[in-house]
Write a protein that holds these residues in place. Structure first.
Motif, PDB file in Angstrom:
ATOM      1  N   GLU A   1       0.859  -1.174   0.000  1.00  0.00           N
ATOM      2  CA  GLU A   1       0.000   0.000   0.000  1.00  0.00           C
ATOM      3  C   GLU A   1       0.898   1.228   0.000  1.00  0.00           C
ATOM      4  O   GLU A   1       1.727   1.397   0.895  1.00  0.00           O
ATOM      5  N   THR A   2       0.762   2.078  -1.015  1.00  0.00           N
ATOM      6  CA  THR A   2       1.616   3.256  -1.142  1.00  0.00           C
ATOM      7  C   THR A   2       0.865   4.506  -0.730  1.00  0.00           C
ATOM      8  O   THR A   2      -0.262   4.746  -1.188  1.00  0.00           O
ATOM      9  N   HIS A   3       1.489   5.291   0.146  1.00  0.00           N
ATOM     10  CA  HIS A   3       0.932   6.565   0.590  1.00  0.00           C
ATOM     11  C   HIS A   3       1.719   7.689  -0.071  1.00  0.00           C
ATOM     12  O   HIS A   3       2.940   7.777   0.111  1.00  0.00           O
ATOM     13  N   LEU A   4       1.040   8.514  -0.817  1.00  0.00           N
ATOM     14  CA  LEU A   4       1.691   9.592  -1.543  1.00  0.00           C
ATOM     15  C   LEU A   4       2.486  10.478  -0.593  1.00  0.00           C
ATOM     16  O   LEU A   4       1.970  10.979   0.402  1.00  0.00           O
ATOM     17  N   GLY A   5       3.781  10.653  -0.912  1.00  0.00           N
ATOM     18  CA  GLY A   5       4.642  11.493  -0.100  1.00  0.00           C
ATOM     19  C   GLY A   5       5.176  10.832   1.150  1.00  0.00           C
ATOM     20  O   GLY A   5       5.955  11.440   1.894  1.00  0.00           O
ATOM     21  N   ASP A   6       4.775   9.589   1.394  1.00  0.00           N
ATOM     22  CA  ASP A   6       5.200   8.915   2.619  1.00  0.00           C
ATOM     23  C   ASP A   6       5.954   7.626   2.340  1.00  0.00           C
ATOM     24  O   ASP A   6       6.860   7.248   3.082  1.00  0.00           O
ATOM     25  N   GLY A   7       5.605   6.918   1.276  1.00  0.00           N
ATOM     26  CA  GLY A   7       6.284   5.670   0.963  1.00  0.00           C
ATOM     27  C   GLY A   7       5.324   4.504   0.873  1.00  0.00           C
ATOM     28  O   GLY A   7       4.096   4.677   0.882  1.00  0.00           O
ATOM     29  N   SER A   8       5.878   3.306   0.793  1.00  0.00           N
ATOM     30  CA  SER A   8       5.075   2.093   0.617  1.00  0.00           C
ATOM     31  C   SER A   8       5.161   1.209   1.851  1.00  0.00           C
ATOM     32  O   SER A   8       6.210   1.118   2.501  1.00  0.00           O
ATOM     33  N   TYR A   9       4.059   0.550   2.157  1.00  0.00           N
ATOM     34  CA  TYR A   9       3.946  -0.291   3.347  1.00  0.00           C
ATOM     35  C   TYR A   9       3.419  -1.668   2.956  1.00  0.00           C
ATOM     36  O   TYR A   9       2.642  -1.804   2.005  1.00  0.00           O
ATOM     37  N   ILE A  10       3.831  -2.679   3.726  1.00  0.00           N
ATOM     38  CA  ILE A  10       3.244  -4.007   3.568  1.00  0.00           C
ATOM     39  C   ILE A  10       1.816  -3.938   4.071  1.00  0.00           C
ATOM     40  O   ILE A  10       1.548  -3.360   5.125  1.00  0.00           O
TER      41      ILE A  10
END
Length: 227
Positions: free
Chosen positions: A54-63
């Motif tokens: 799951e990618t959060h704009l400006g924050d990065g990607s998470y499992i």
């Protein structure tokens, strides 16, 4: 891109990162995996679509911390939930597909996918023990969806994501209409058999358990309508 996706999945499995944790920044991950930035971006996009990341704009990607909420395909007819026949329609699809999905999941599931199946199964068992039919229907659908995802059949997984709301509704109506009590329905044992076979990587047993589960539901429904 397939090679890039495989590299990322292997990295996630080997890294010890847990669901909900952030993966390394793009530059660092590309260097670690020996990938170009463009290849890495495309692979990340693919993993976002499939629900692993799951990618959060400006924050990065998470499992992903939980089974993704799939896009909803609304039925074309307003009285869908009032039609008894629609449960049979859903079951015909499940009978045709879920046995093979369980077979493939037993053989192909990654470590992360096995964790997802385990989480969905434990949530389902908890809802069942709490006699919560709403949550039971939700987690029942998520359990089967996690198995389909682990089969690595992308077309089948796409279909199930689209049909998720219908699948959940069908299970909920079945629990409400055809099973008077948890002690009589046999669902926990059937789900346990599917889960055990997949965890043991016994593909034949997984397929047989999934087919037996669907056939049991169809039999009960037919008997109920004939009474």
């Amino acid at each position: 891109m397939v090679n890039a996706v495989s590299k990322i999945l292997k990295y996630l499995e080997d890294s010890g990162l847990k669901a909900g944790e952030k993966i390394p920044a793009e530059r660092k991950l590309a260097t670690t995996l020996g990938l170009s930035r463009s290849s890495l971006r495309e692979a990340i996009k693919s993993l976002n679509v499939s629900g692993f990341i799951e990618t959060h704009l400006g924050d990065g990607s998470y499992i992903r911390a939980k089974t993704p909420s799939p896009p909803v395909l609304k039925p074309d007819f307003a009285d869908f939930n009032e039609r008894p026949q629609y449960c049979f329609d859903v079951l015909e699809i499940r009978k045709a597909l879920e046995g093979n999905a369980a077979f493939d999941a037993a053989l192909n599931a990654t470590i992360l996918e096995r964790r997802a199946i385990k989480t969905a199964f434990e949530n389902l068992m908890q809802a069942t023990s709490n006699n919560d039919p709403i949550l039971e229907a939700k987690y029942d659908a998520e359990f089967h969806l996690s198995i389909v995802q682990a089969s690595h059949n992308k077309v089948l997984y796409f279909m199930y994501r689209q049909l998720f709301e219908i699948l959940q509704s069908a299970i909920g109506n079945f629990l409400k209409s055809f099973y008077p009590s948890e002690t009589e329905n046999g669902l926990p044992e059937q789900h346990q058999a599917i889960f055990n076979a997949i965890m043991e990587q016994d593909a034949e047993a997984a397929r047989d358990a999934a087919l037996a589960h669907t056939q049991s539901i169809i039999k009960i429904m037919h008997q109920s309508y004939e009474e």
